[in-house]
Design an enzyme around this catalytic site. Structure first.
Site, PDB file in Angstrom:
ATOM      1  N   TYR A  17      -2.207  -7.366  -3.043  1.00 35.54           N
ATOM      2  CA  TYR A  17      -1.459  -6.650  -2.010  1.00 35.54           C
ATOM      3  C   TYR A  17      -2.082  -6.921  -0.637  1.00 35.54           C
ATOM      4  O   TYR A  17      -1.381  -7.236   0.328  1.00 35.54           O
ATOM      5  CB  TYR A  17      -1.428  -5.152  -2.323  1.00 35.54           C
ATOM      6  CG  TYR A  17      -0.766  -4.330  -1.248  1.00 35.54           C
ATOM      7  CD1 TYR A  17       0.613  -4.355  -1.073  1.00 35.54           C
ATOM      8  CD2 TYR A  17      -1.526  -3.551  -0.386  1.00 35.54           C
ATOM      9  CE1 TYR A  17       1.222  -3.613  -0.070  1.00 35.54           C
ATOM     10  CE2 TYR A  17      -0.930  -2.800   0.617  1.00 35.54           C
ATOM     11  CZ  TYR A  17       0.449  -2.841   0.774  1.00 35.54           C
ATOM     12  OH  TYR A  17       1.040  -2.115   1.776  1.00 35.54           O
ATOM     13  N   GLU A  39       4.914   5.035   0.556  1.00 35.51           N
ATOM     14  CA  GLU A  39       3.900   5.681   1.406  1.00 35.51           C
ATOM     15  C   GLU A  39       3.993   7.199   1.294  1.00 35.51           C
ATOM     16  O   GLU A  39       2.979   7.881   1.270  1.00 35.51           O
ATOM     17  CB  GLU A  39       4.038   5.230   2.863  1.00 35.51           C
ATOM     18  CG  GLU A  39       3.669   3.777   3.105  1.00 35.51           C
ATOM     19  CD  GLU A  39       2.206   3.431   2.875  1.00 35.51           C
ATOM     20  OE1 GLU A  39       1.366   4.333   2.676  1.00 35.51           O
ATOM     21  OE2 GLU A  39       1.891   2.221   2.898  1.00 35.51           O
ATOM     22  N   TRP A  47      -3.863   4.514  -2.934  1.00 34.34           N
ATOM     23  CA  TRP A  47      -2.849   3.467  -2.875  1.00 34.34           C
ATOM     24  C   TRP A  47      -2.848   2.661  -4.165  1.00 34.34           C
ATOM     25  O   TRP A  47      -1.802   2.193  -4.616  1.00 34.34           O
ATOM     26  CB  TRP A  47      -3.072   2.578  -1.642  1.00 34.34           C
ATOM     27  CG  TRP A  47      -1.985   1.571  -1.468  1.00 34.34           C
ATOM     28  CD1 TRP A  47      -2.105   0.215  -1.525  1.00 34.34           C
ATOM     29  CD2 TRP A  47      -0.588   1.824  -1.226  1.00 34.34           C
ATOM     30  NE1 TRP A  47      -0.876  -0.385  -1.332  1.00 34.34           N
ATOM     31  CE2 TRP A  47       0.068   0.581  -1.147  1.00 34.34           C
ATOM     32  CE3 TRP A  47       0.174   2.978  -1.076  1.00 34.34           C
ATOM     33  CZ2 TRP A  47       1.442   0.461  -0.921  1.00 34.34           C
ATOM     34  CZ3 TRP A  47       1.538   2.868  -0.853  1.00 34.34           C
ATOM     35  CH2 TRP A  47       2.149   1.616  -0.787  1.00 34.34           C
TER      36      TRP A  47
END
Length: 193
Positions: A17, A39, A47
């Protein structure tokens, strides 16, 4: 190869990512909607947790087709709350559906969500030049303005910190530290946008 600290000793998913997506300018409305949902889902979680569930989110939320998600019924929402492949938080799930409806309203008014959301950085990515991760703010005046504007339009889970993470993720800002190998690559991408 030097990476931002958060990706230096991370999982392969986090590294991928970081290396391929984080900070790359996004102008595709479907991907912008995806990042807005993810988000918001990340609030209070890592995350990494969200990245592991990303495929589950894509399946559960019709590949982030906002028009489809906006039509989700109460029964579909209840089914999502039983889905172990996403974060089963009622507020976050219902926010995704609400945000899909608001997203469509923005598209109708501005022609695209992209045209609207990028206006918070005057249509051009911001290249920061942070030396350490500690230098990177959790929110900025731009993310505060975005948060306020989105909330006024009915969006949920769009506080200034979530908005700033969204800005980082979608390349509205380049928050790779200057010693990271991706920093100059993202600067070059920003010059193209």
């Amino acid at each position: 190869m030097k990476r931002c600290d958060w990706a230096a000793n991370a999982s392969s998913l986090d590294i991928q990512y970081h290396d391929e997506q984080w900070g790359v300018p996004v102008h595709d409305d479907t991907l912008l909607f995806e990042m807005l949902v993810l988000e918001g889902a990340q609030a209070g979680l890592s995350w990494s947790t969200i990245l592991k569930k990303r495929d589950g989110y894509r399946e559960a939320f019709a590949n982030f087709d906002a028009a489809t998600v906006a039509q989700y019924s109460d029964a579909q929402i209840e089914a999502l709350l039983q889905n172990p492949d996403i974060v089963r938080n009622r507020l976050k799930v219902t926010a995704a559906v609400t945000n899909a409806r608001c997203f469509l309203d923005v598209q109708e008014e501005f022609g695209s969500f992209d045209a609207y959301i990028w206006s918070f950085v005057d249509g051009h990515p911001v290249n920061n030049a942070w030396k350490t991760m500690a230098d990177i703010p959790a929110q900025t005046p731009a993310s505060e303005a975005m948060s306020k504007a989105l909330k006024k339009r009915g969006f949920r889970f769009v506080g200034p910190t979530i908005c700033y993470a969204f800005m980082q993720a979608t390349g509205m800002v380049n928050d790779h530290i200057v010693s990271c190998f991706r920093y100059p690559e993202i600067v070059a991408l920003h010059q193209e946008n």
